[in-house]
Design a protein around this motif. Structure first.
Motif, PDB file in Angstrom:
ATOM      1  N   UNK A  42      -8.250 -34.300  -0.906  1.00  0.00           N
ATOM      2  CA  UNK A  42      -8.938 -34.564  -2.170  1.00  0.00           C
ATOM      3  C   UNK A  42      -8.268 -33.826  -3.319  1.00  0.00           C
ATOM      4  N   UNK A  43      -7.760 -32.630  -3.064  1.00  0.00           N
ATOM      5  CA  UNK A  43      -7.050 -31.869  -4.105  1.00  0.00           C
ATOM      6  C   UNK A  43      -5.795 -32.624  -4.545  1.00  0.00           C
ATOM      7  N   UNK A  44      -5.017 -33.096  -3.585  1.00  0.00           N
ATOM      8  CA  UNK A  44      -3.807 -33.843  -3.920  1.00  0.00           C
ATOM      9  C   UNK A  44      -4.155 -35.106  -4.699  1.00  0.00           C
ATOM     10  N   UNK A  45      -5.150 -35.850  -4.223  1.00  0.00           N
ATOM     11  CA  UNK A  45      -5.508 -37.108  -4.870  1.00  0.00           C
ATOM     12  C   UNK A  45      -6.099 -36.901  -6.260  1.00  0.00           C
ATOM     13  N   UNK A  46      -7.065 -35.985  -6.365  1.00  0.00           N
ATOM     14  CA  UNK A  46      -7.735 -35.766  -7.645  1.00  0.00           C
ATOM     15  C   UNK A  46      -6.870 -35.074  -8.674  1.00  0.00           C
ATOM     16  N   UNK A  47      -6.274 -33.990  -8.273  1.00  0.00           N
ATOM     17  CA  UNK A  47      -5.507 -33.173  -9.231  1.00  0.00           C
ATOM     18  C   UNK A  47      -4.119 -33.754  -9.500  1.00  0.00           C
ATOM     19  N   UNK A  48      -3.368 -33.978  -8.431  1.00  0.00           N
ATOM     20  CA  UNK A  48      -1.957 -34.318  -8.617  1.00  0.00           C
ATOM     21  C   UNK A  48      -1.697 -35.802  -8.847  1.00  0.00           C
ATOM     22  N   UNK A  49      -2.569 -36.665  -8.335  1.00  0.00           N
ATOM     23  CA  UNK A  49      -2.377 -38.101  -8.577  1.00  0.00           C
ATOM     24  C   UNK A  49      -3.109 -38.513  -9.855  1.00  0.00           C
ATOM     25  N   UNK A  57     -11.649 -44.306   2.620  1.00  0.00           N
ATOM     26  CA  UNK A  57     -11.805 -45.046   1.365  1.00  0.00           C
ATOM     27  C   UNK A  57     -12.308 -44.052   0.323  1.00  0.00           C
ATOM     28  N   UNK A  58     -11.540 -43.895  -0.751  1.00  0.00           N
ATOM     29  CA  UNK A  58     -11.915 -42.947  -1.798  1.00  0.00           C
ATOM     30  C   UNK A  58     -12.112 -43.672  -3.120  1.00  0.00           C
ATOM     31  N   UNK A  59     -12.918 -43.081  -3.969  1.00  0.00           N
ATOM     32  CA  UNK A  59     -13.107 -43.571  -5.330  1.00  0.00           C
ATOM     33  C   UNK A  59     -12.072 -42.859  -6.201  1.00  0.00           C
ATOM     34  N   UNK A  60     -11.043 -43.560  -6.683  1.00  0.00           N
ATOM     35  CA  UNK A  60      -9.978 -42.911  -7.445  1.00  0.00           C
ATOM     36  C   UNK A  60     -10.478 -42.139  -8.665  1.00  0.00           C
ATOM     37  N   UNK A  61     -11.561 -42.590  -9.260  1.00  0.00           N
ATOM     38  CA  UNK A  61     -12.074 -41.917 -10.457  1.00  0.00           C
ATOM     39  C   UNK A  61     -12.895 -40.677 -10.125  1.00  0.00           C
ATOM     40  N   UNK A  62     -13.311 -40.528  -8.867  1.00  0.00           N
ATOM     41  CA  UNK A  62     -14.225 -39.441  -8.527  1.00  0.00           C
ATOM     42  C   UNK A  62     -13.697 -38.464  -7.482  1.00  0.00           C
ATOM     43  N   UNK A  63     -12.654 -38.821  -6.747  1.00  0.00           N
ATOM     44  CA  UNK A  63     -12.213 -37.957  -5.650  1.00  0.00           C
ATOM     45  C   UNK A  63     -11.742 -36.607  -6.191  1.00  0.00           C
ATOM     46  N   UNK A  64     -12.306 -35.538  -5.636  1.00  0.00           N
ATOM     47  CA  UNK A  64     -11.956 -34.176  -6.033  1.00  0.00           C
ATOM     48  C   UNK A  64     -12.445 -33.208  -4.963  1.00  0.00           C
ATOM     49  N   UNK A  65     -11.747 -32.113  -4.827  1.00  0.00           N
ATOM     50  CA  UNK A  65     -12.181 -31.087  -3.877  1.00  0.00           C
ATOM     51  C   UNK A  65     -13.214 -30.189  -4.532  1.00  0.00           C
ATOM     52  N   UNK A  66     -14.144 -29.687  -3.734  1.00  0.00           N
ATOM     53  CA  UNK A  66     -15.170 -28.773  -4.248  1.00  0.00           C
ATOM     54  C   UNK A  66     -15.195 -27.463  -3.467  1.00  0.00           C
ATOM     55  N   UNK A  67     -14.420 -27.390  -2.391  1.00  0.00           N
ATOM     56  CA  UNK A  67     -14.411 -26.187  -1.556  1.00  0.00           C
ATOM     57  C   UNK A  67     -13.783 -25.017  -2.321  1.00  0.00           C
ATOM     58  N   UNK A  68     -14.226 -23.829  -1.976  1.00  0.00           N
ATOM     59  CA  UNK A  68     -13.675 -22.595  -2.540  1.00  0.00           C
ATOM     60  C   UNK A  68     -13.350 -21.664  -1.377  1.00  0.00           C
ATOM     61  N   UNK A  69     -12.715 -20.544  -1.667  1.00  0.00           N
ATOM     62  CA  UNK A  69     -12.462 -19.559  -0.612  1.00  0.00           C
ATOM     63  C   UNK A  69     -13.780 -19.023  -0.060  1.00  0.00           C
ATOM     64  N   UNK A  95     -16.241 -25.018   3.444  1.00  0.00           N
ATOM     65  CA  UNK A  95     -16.697 -26.231   4.126  1.00  0.00           C
ATOM     66  C   UNK A  95     -17.468 -27.196   3.225  1.00  0.00           C
ATOM     67  N   UNK A  96     -17.419 -26.988   1.920  1.00  0.00           N
ATOM     68  CA  UNK A  96     -18.079 -27.906   0.995  1.00  0.00           C
ATOM     69  C   UNK A  96     -17.291 -29.218   0.987  1.00  0.00           C
ATOM     70  N   UNK A  97     -17.948 -30.340   1.270  1.00  0.00           N
ATOM     71  CA  UNK A  97     -17.207 -31.608   1.328  1.00  0.00           C
ATOM     72  C   UNK A  97     -16.699 -32.052  -0.043  1.00  0.00           C
ATOM     73  N   UNK A  98     -15.647 -32.838  -0.008  1.00  0.00           N
ATOM     74  CA  UNK A  98     -15.056 -33.373  -1.229  1.00  0.00           C
ATOM     75  C   UNK A  98     -15.963 -34.441  -1.825  1.00  0.00           C
ATOM     76  N   UNK A  99     -15.887 -34.611  -3.132  1.00  0.00           N
ATOM     77  CA  UNK A  99     -16.565 -35.716  -3.812  1.00  0.00           C
ATOM     78  C   UNK A  99     -15.647 -36.926  -3.819  1.00  0.00           C
ATOM     79  N   UNK A 100     -16.240 -38.108  -3.901  1.00  0.00           N
ATOM     80  CA  UNK A 100     -15.473 -39.329  -4.064  1.00  0.00           C
ATOM     81  C   UNK A 100     -14.906 -39.914  -2.784  1.00  0.00           C
ATOM     82  N   UNK A 101     -15.237 -39.331  -1.645  1.00  0.00           N
ATOM     83  CA  UNK A 101     -14.817 -39.890  -0.359  1.00  0.00           C
ATOM     84  C   UNK A 101     -15.983 -40.739   0.128  1.00  0.00           C
TER      85      UNK A 101
END
Length: 105
Positions: free
Chosen positions: A5-12, A53-65, A69-75
């Motif tokens: 989700x980090x790669x898709x949301x942030x970098x893409x 299947x991800x929502x391109x407009x919403x996929x993002x990571x929410x986990x922190x150190x 285990x917080x699930x990603x949004x947009x999946x």
């Protein structure tokens, strides 16, 4: 799914460092090739049906150190070996998880 989700949301989506197509090949195809998983990594006849299947407009990571285990949004949907494990963003209640340890071919 956090790193994906980090790669898709942030970098893409945000930075445009990757295209959606490049990210899909990198996350699935190259990983399967590197680990010599002959039946995975591509959507083709005869291969295992592992899909996300991800929502391109919403996929993002929410986990922190602190909360890794917080699930990603947009999946929206995930299928493992042909069995839905996430549907509409909600975990399926499968009696037996469809995944297994993978070994190189």
């Amino acid at each position: 799914m956090g790193a994906f989700a980090r790669l898709l949301g942030r970098h893409v989506r945000e930075l445009g460092d990757w295209t959606w197509e490049q990210a899909a090949v990198h996350l699935a195809g190259r990983a399967a090739d590197r680990f010599r998983l002959a039946d995975r990594g591509r959507v083709e006849t005869g291969r295992a049906a592992d899909l996300a299947v991800v929502d391109p407009a919403a996929v993002t990571d929410r986990a922190t150190y602190e909360r890794p285990r917080v699930p990603a949004d947009g999946v929206e949907h995930v299928v493992v070996n042909g069995v839905p494990v996430l549907s509409g963003g909600v975990l399926a209640e499968n009696a037996t998880p469809p995944g297994r340890a993978l070994t190189p071919a």
